[in-house]
Scaffold this motif. Structure first.
Motif, PDB file in Angstrom:
ATOM      1  N   VAL A  32      73.807  71.491  24.761  1.00 34.80           N
ATOM      2  CA  VAL A  32      74.517  70.359  25.373  1.00 34.80           C
ATOM      3  C   VAL A  32      75.977  70.382  24.939  1.00 34.80           C
ATOM      4  CG1 VAL A  32      74.605  67.840  25.566  1.00 34.80           C
ATOM      5  CG2 VAL A  32      72.389  68.987  25.266  1.00 34.80           C
ATOM      6  N   SER A  33      76.870  70.081  25.853  1.00 39.99           N
ATOM      7  CA  SER A  33      78.275  69.862  25.472  1.00 39.99           C
ATOM      8  C   SER A  33      78.778  68.589  26.126  1.00 39.99           C
ATOM      9  CB  SER A  33      79.157  71.048  25.874  1.00 39.99           C
ATOM     10  OG  SER A  33      79.260  71.176  27.285  1.00 39.99           O
ATOM     11  N   PHE A  34      79.674  67.894  25.436  1.00 37.55           N
ATOM     12  CA  PHE A  34      80.188  66.611  25.911  1.00 37.55           C
ATOM     13  C   PHE A  34      81.623  66.756  26.403  1.00 37.55           C
ATOM     14  CE2 PHE A  34      77.003  65.283  22.672  1.00 37.55           C
ATOM     15  CZ  PHE A  34      76.130  64.656  23.548  1.00 37.55           C
ATOM     16  N   HIS A  35      81.950  65.959  27.425  1.00 30.57           N
ATOM     17  CA  HIS A  35      83.285  65.997  28.031  1.00 30.57           C
ATOM     18  C   HIS A  35      83.700  64.568  28.374  1.00 30.57           C
ATOM     19  CE1 HIS A  35      82.854  70.370  28.216  1.00 30.57           C
ATOM     20  NE2 HIS A  35      81.597  70.110  28.486  1.00 30.57           N
ATOM     21  N   MET A  36      84.861  64.443  28.963  1.00 34.73           N
ATOM     22  CA  MET A  36      85.417  63.103  29.151  1.00 34.73           C
ATOM     23  C   MET A  36      85.167  62.511  30.529  1.00 34.73           C
ATOM     24  SD  MET A  36      88.961  63.395  26.960  1.00 34.73           S
ATOM     25  CE  MET A  36      89.324  65.098  27.365  1.00 34.73           C
ATOM     26  N   SER A  37      84.674  63.310  31.462  1.00 37.61           N
ATOM     27  CA  SER A  37      84.375  62.810  32.804  1.00 37.61           C
ATOM     28  C   SER A  37      83.412  63.759  33.483  1.00 37.61           C
ATOM     29  CB  SER A  37      85.657  62.696  33.645  1.00 37.61           C
ATOM     30  OG  SER A  37      86.152  63.993  33.958  1.00 37.61           O
ATOM     31  N   GLY A  38      82.825  63.300  34.577  1.00 39.98           N
ATOM     32  CA  GLY A  38      81.949  64.158  35.352  1.00 39.98           C
ATOM     33  C   GLY A  38      82.696  65.322  35.961  1.00 39.98           C
ATOM     34  N   THR A  39      83.908  65.075  36.454  1.00 38.66           N
ATOM     35  CA  THR A  39      84.724  66.157  37.011  1.00 38.66           C
ATOM     36  C   THR A  39      84.950  67.243  35.973  1.00 38.66           C
ATOM     37  OG1 THR A  39      85.851  64.832  38.698  1.00 38.66           O
ATOM     38  CG2 THR A  39      87.054  66.718  37.830  1.00 38.66           C
ATOM     39  N   GLU A  40      85.269  66.845  34.749  1.00 40.16           N
ATOM     40  CA  GLU A  40      85.521  67.820  33.691  1.00 40.16           C
ATOM     41  C   GLU A  40      84.249  68.590  33.329  1.00 40.16           C
ATOM     42  OE1 GLU A  40      86.448  67.234  29.163  1.00 40.16           O
ATOM     43  OE2 GLU A  40      88.286  66.848  30.295  1.00 40.16           O
ATOM     44  N   ALA A  41      83.102  67.917  33.369  1.00 42.20           N
ATOM     45  CA  ALA A  41      81.840  68.596  33.071  1.00 42.20           C
ATOM     46  C   ALA A  41      81.558  69.681  34.101  1.00 42.20           C
ATOM     47  CB  ALA A  41      80.700  67.576  33.042  1.00 42.20           C
ATOM     48  N   VAL A  42      81.779  69.394  35.371  1.00 39.75           N
ATOM     49  CA  VAL A  42      81.561  70.394  36.416  1.00 39.75           C
ATOM     50  C   VAL A  42      82.544  71.555  36.241  1.00 39.75           C
ATOM     51  CG1 VAL A  42      81.583  70.826  38.901  1.00 39.75           C
ATOM     52  CG2 VAL A  42      80.615  68.702  38.022  1.00 39.75           C
ATOM     53  N   MET A  43      83.787  71.250  35.910  1.00 38.33           N
ATOM     54  CA  MET A  43      84.774  72.308  35.670  1.00 38.33           C
ATOM     55  C   MET A  43      84.296  73.266  34.580  1.00 38.33           C
ATOM     56  SD  MET A  43      88.284  70.022  35.746  1.00 38.33           S
ATOM     57  CE  MET A  43      89.400  71.387  35.453  1.00 38.33           C
ATOM     58  N   GLN A  44      83.757  72.710  33.493  1.00 38.34           N
ATOM     59  CA  GLN A  44      83.303  73.552  32.393  1.00 38.34           C
ATOM     60  C   GLN A  44      82.071  74.367  32.776  1.00 38.34           C
ATOM     61  OE1 GLN A  44      84.342  74.821  29.896  1.00 38.34           O
ATOM     62  NE2 GLN A  44      82.764  75.211  28.373  1.00 38.34           N
ATOM     63  N   ALA A  45      81.148  73.782  33.526  1.00 36.94           N
ATOM     64  CA  ALA A  45      79.961  74.509  33.955  1.00 36.94           C
ATOM     65  C   ALA A  45      80.342  75.706  34.824  1.00 36.94           C
ATOM     66  CB  ALA A  45      79.014  73.581  34.709  1.00 36.94           C
ATOM     67  N   VAL A  46      81.274  75.496  35.748  1.00 37.61           N
ATOM     68  CA  VAL A  46      81.716  76.589  36.614  1.00 37.61           C
ATOM     69  C   VAL A  46      82.459  77.650  35.801  1.00 37.61           C
ATOM     70  CG1 VAL A  46      83.273  77.194  38.509  1.00 37.61           C
ATOM     71  CG2 VAL A  46      81.802  75.167  38.690  1.00 37.61           C
ATOM     72  N   ARG A  47      83.288  77.212  34.892  1.00 39.29           N
ATOM     73  CA  ARG A  47      84.043  78.163  34.060  1.00 39.29           C
ATOM     74  C   ARG A  47      83.096  79.029  33.239  1.00 39.29           C
ATOM     75  NH1 ARG A  47      88.884  76.843  29.719  1.00 39.29           N
ATOM     76  NH2 ARG A  47      90.260  77.241  31.467  1.00 39.29           N
ATOM     77  N   LEU A  48      82.072  78.444  32.653  1.00 35.51           N
ATOM     78  CA  LEU A  48      81.104  79.218  31.869  1.00 35.51           C
ATOM     79  C   LEU A  48      80.324  80.181  32.755  1.00 35.51           C
ATOM     80  CD1 LEU A  48      79.777  76.411  29.500  1.00 35.51           C
ATOM     81  CD2 LEU A  48      80.930  78.514  28.779  1.00 35.51           C
ATOM     82  N   ALA A  49      79.970  79.753  33.962  1.00 36.07           N
ATOM     83  CA  ALA A  49      79.258  80.645  34.885  1.00 36.07           C
ATOM     84  C   ALA A  49      80.121  81.860  35.229  1.00 36.07           C
ATOM     85  CB  ALA A  49      78.871  79.884  36.147  1.00 36.07           C
ATOM     86  N   ARG A  50      81.389  81.644  35.480  1.00 27.11           N
ATOM     87  CA  ARG A  50      82.284  82.765  35.777  1.00 27.11           C
ATOM     88  C   ARG A  50      82.451  83.677  34.562  1.00 27.11           C
ATOM     89  NH1 ARG A  50      86.643  79.029  39.146  1.00 27.11           N
ATOM     90  NH2 ARG A  50      85.990  79.687  41.242  1.00 27.11           N
ATOM     91  N   TYR A  51      82.534  83.070  33.416  1.00 28.53           N
ATOM     92  CA  TYR A  51      82.724  83.829  32.174  1.00 28.53           C
ATOM     93  C   TYR A  51      81.550  84.763  31.912  1.00 28.53           C
ATOM     94  CZ  TYR A  51      83.252  84.448  27.063  1.00 28.53           C
ATOM     95  OH  TYR A  51      83.375  84.947  25.784  1.00 28.53           O
ATOM     96  N   HIS A  52      80.339  84.267  32.071  1.00 27.55           N
ATOM     97  CA  HIS A  52      79.166  85.067  31.714  1.00 27.55           C
ATOM     98  C   HIS A  52      78.733  86.033  32.816  1.00 27.55           C
ATOM     99  CE1 HIS A  52      78.350  83.337  27.801  1.00 27.55           C
ATOM    100  NE2 HIS A  52      78.578  82.136  28.299  1.00 27.55           N
ATOM    101  N   THR A  53      78.986  85.704  34.069  1.00 27.19           N
ATOM    102  CA  THR A  53      78.617  86.628  35.149  1.00 27.19           C
ATOM    103  C   THR A  53      79.719  87.630  35.445  1.00 27.19           C
ATOM    104  OG1 THR A  53      79.475  85.151  36.876  1.00 27.19           O
ATOM    105  CG2 THR A  53      77.159  84.875  36.245  1.00 27.19           C
TER     106      THR A  53
END
Length: 550
Positions: free
Chosen positions: A206-227
Motif C-alpha cells: 500500500v502507498s498513500f498519496h494526497m488525492s485520487g488523481t495523484e494515486a492514479v498517476m503513481q499507479a500508471v507510473r509504476l506500471a510503465r516503470y516495471h513493464t
C-alpha cells in the motif's frame, strides 16, 4: 530489366515493412468509439472551432420554436423562479457573488451548469448559493437556513452519511492529537491501516498519496516503470482525474500523447491489447458500467434528450473477466480506479462486487474518513520503486503530506466502522433495495405522464429524458426549489448515501415528481411533433456553422 527487378524488390520490402504498421493503425482506429469522445484529437479540434455565443431573451425562451403564448408562460415562470431564489438564498447568493472573483472553481462551475448558449442570460438573472454551514442525517443546511436532501454526496465521499464522517474525523483527530502534524514519520495507526487495506484489496502493498488523481498517476507510473512500456489504455468516456495522460481531449492544453482511448466492452479493443507491444497498463473506472462509452453526464451538455444510461452487471462482469485474461496473457497491468466508487458497491470494492482481481487498485474519497487522501494497493513486484541491479534507476514518488497523521487517524476510524457488524449489514440486499427504489420512482413518473426516467448503478443515479427537448437542463432548478440538493452537474448524477431510510427516500421521490410536474406545467417540455433529437442537433449544428462563417 535489372533496374526494374531491383525497384520491385525495394517496393516489396517497403510494403512488407509498412503493411503491418498500417494494419495495426487501422486496427487501433476501429477499436475507438465512433463518437468524438472516442477520438481525442478530433474532439480537441472541434472544441477549438466551437464559437462562443449567447442567446438573447427571445431566443432563451423560444429556442425550440415554441408558440408565443407558451414562451410568455415560460418567461413568467422563470421570473417567479428567480424571485423565489433571490428571497430564499439572499445571503448565500451575495457570498457567492463576492467569492466568484476570487475562486476560479466557482467561476467554472457557474458558467458550465447549463448549455453555454443559455448560460449568460441565466447567470445574470438566476442567483444560486454555493455556501452551506451544516449537515445532519441526509440533509444539508445552507447559510440562509434552507435544508435540502443531499443528492450530491460530496462527489462520492459521503457513503455512510455525514454524521458518520464527523465521528471519524473527531475520533481520528483525538487519536493523533499528541503527535500533531508531524510529517515524514508514521503514527502507529498507519501500520494497522496498511494491514487492513492489504487484506481488503487482496493486494500485497500500500502507498498513500494526497488525492485520487495523484494515486492514479503513481499507479500508471509504476506500471510503465516495471513493464518498460510507454502507453496506457483508457476507455471512452472514463474519468481518471484531470492530469494529461488520462484526459487527452478537451480540457487538456496538451495534445494526446502516450495514451490509447478505446471502445468499452468491445472485442476490437481486446484485439488491440492482444497485438500491440507498447501497452503498459489498462485503466478501468467501474462507474462506466452505468454509461459505457459516454462521458460523465452533466446538464451543460443537454442540448437534446440523447442521454443514455443503464447498468447490466452480468455483461460488465463478463467484460472485466475477458479483459483480465488478455492482460494476464500480455503482461499488461490491470488497474482498477476505484477512487470514486470506493466501497460503494461492496465492502471489498469493485473487485469483490464483480469477482475480478486487478493488479493494482486506487482508492480515495470516502477512505479518508472525510479527509482528502489517495491510496494505491498493488502486487509487491509492481509497487517497488527501485531496481537492486541498477541503483540509479528509480521510480520516484514522495509527497510532503502523504500519511498525514490526521488523515491516517480518520482512515483508521473509517476502517474500524467498515468492519463493524452494523455497517456490514448495510450491504445486505443493497442492490435489490436501491434498484427497487429506482423502479418505484420510474413508475410514478410514468404514471404522471412526465418525460423523465432514472437509471442507476446502486446508489449512483442519473436522470434520462424520454422526449426531444432543448430545456431538460431546467429540471435541476425545479429540483432545487423543491429542496433537493444537487451538485453543479445538475441532474446528470445523483449520489445517495447508504443511510437513506425508506421514509427519507419517499420524501425525495415526492419532491422529484412535484418538481417535474411544475416544470411541465410551466411549458418547458412543450413538444413540436416534428421535432426529434436528430433534428435538434442539426439545428444547433447549423447555428454553430453560421457563427463560424460570421
Amino acid at each position: 530489366m535489372e533496374h526494374q527487378t531491383l525497384a520491385l524488390i525495394t517496393l516489396g520490402a517497403a510494403l512488407s515493412l509498412a503493411l503491418p504498421r498500417l494494419h495495426r493503425r487501422l486496427q487501433l482506429s476501429r477499436a475507438k468509439h465512433r463518437s468524438l469522445a472516442g477520438h481525442s484529437r478530433m474532439a480537441k479540434r472541434v472544441a477549438g472551432l466551437l464559437p462562443g455565443y449567447a442567446y438573447d431573451e427571445a431566443r432563451f425562451f423560444g429556442a425550440d420554436g415554441a408558440p408565443p403564448e407558451l414562451q410568455a408562460r415560460r418567461r413568467a415562470a422563470f421570473e417567479r423562479l428567480c424571485a423565489q431564489f433571490a428571497e430564499r438564498y439572499a445571503r448565500g447568493a451575495e457570498m457567492s457573488a463576492a467569492a466568484r472573483g476570487l475562486l476560479p472553481d466557482l467561476q467554472f462551475t457557474s458558467r458550465y451548469r447549463v448549455p453555454f448558449q443559455f448560460s449568460p442570460y441565466l447567470r445574470e438573472r438566476l442567483k444560486l448559493s454555493a455556501f452551506v454551514d451544516s449537515s445532519s442525517g441526509v440533509k444539508i443546511k445552507d447559510v440562509d437556513g434552507n435544508q435540502a436532501y443531499d443528492l450530491a454526496g460530496s462527489y462520492g465521499v459521503n457513503l455512510f452519511g455525514y454524521d458518520f464522517y464527523k465521528a471519524c474525523i473527531a475520533e481520528g483527530a483525538a487519536l493523533v492529537a499528541e503527535l500533531g502534524p508531524v510529517l515524514g514519520s508514521y503514527h502507529p495507526c498507519v501500520l494497522d491501516n496498511v494491514r487492513r487495506l492489504a487484506r481488503i484489496s487482496g493486494q500485497d502493498q500500500v502507498s498513500f498519496h494526497m488525492s485520487g488523481t495523484e494515486a492514479v498517476m503513481q499507479a500508471v507510473r509504476l506500471a510503465r516503470y516495471h513493464t518498460r512500456r510507454s502507453h496506457l489504455v483508457r476507455f471512452c468516456g472514463a474519468y481518471h482525474g484531470w492530469w494529461e495522460d488520462v484526459q487527452p481531449g478537451p480540457g487538456n492544453p496538451l495534445p494526446p500523447r502516450d495514451v490509447y482511448t478505446l471502445q468499452d466492452m468491445s472485442e476490437r479493443a481486446l484485439q488491440v491489447l492482444r497485438t500491440r507491444r507498447d501497452i503498459a497498463c489498462v485503466l478501468i473506472n467501474p462507474l462506466q458500467a452505468l454509461h459505457p462509452n459516454a462521458s460523465a453526464p452533466g446538464d451543460s451538455s443537454l442540448v437534446d434528450s440523447g442521454r443514455r444510461a443503464g447498468f447490466d452487471r452480468a455483461a460488465y462482469t463478463q467484460w472485466l473477466q475477458r479483459l483480465r485474461e488478455v492482460c494476464s496473457e500480455r503482461g499488461i497491468v490491470l488497474i482498477f480506479d476505484e477512487v470514486f466508487l470506493g466501497f460503494r458497491l461492496a465492502p471489498g470494492g469493485a473487485q469483490e462486487y464483480f469477482g475480478v482481481r486487478a493488479d493494482m487498485v486506487t482508492y480515495g474519497k470516502t477512505l479518508g474518513g472525510g479527509l482528502p487522501v489517495g491510496v494505491v494497493c498493488g502486487r509487491a513486484d509492481l509497487m517497488q520503486r527501485y531496481r537492486d541491479e541498477r541503483p540509479a534507476d528509480i521510480c520516484f514518488a514522495r509527497g510532503t503530506f502523504n500519511s498525514h497523521p490526521y488523515v491516517m487517524g480518520a482512515m483508521k476510524a473509517f476502517l474500524d466502522r467498515l468492519e463493524s457488524p452494523a455497517v456490514q449489514a448495510i450491504y445486505e440486499g443493497m442492490d435489490e433495495r436501491w434498484n427497487a427504489r429506482a423502479a418505484s420512482l420510474n413508475e410514478r413518473l410514468a404514471a404522471a405522464d412526465l418525460p423523465v426516467q432514472v437509471a442507476n448503478m446502486g446508489t449512483v443515479w442519473t436522470v434520462l429524458y424520454t422526449q426531444p427537448s432543448r430545456y431538460n437542463w431546467m429540471l435541476q432548478f425545479y429540483l432545487r426549489r423543491h429542496g433537493l440538493g444537487l451538485s453543479w452537474v445538475g441532474s446528470g448524477r445523483f449520489i445517495f448515501s447508504l443511510n437513506y431510510t425508506d421514509q427519507d427516500f419517499e420524501h425525495v421521490a415526492q419532491r422529484f415528481v412535484a418538481a417535474a410536474q411544475d416544470m411541465q406545467a410551466d411549458g418547458w417540455w412543450w413538444r413540436d411533433e416534428k421535432a426529434s433529437n436528430r433534428s435538434i442537433r442539426r439545428s444547433i449544428l447549423k447555428e454553430v456553422l453560421q457563427r463560424i462563417r460570421g
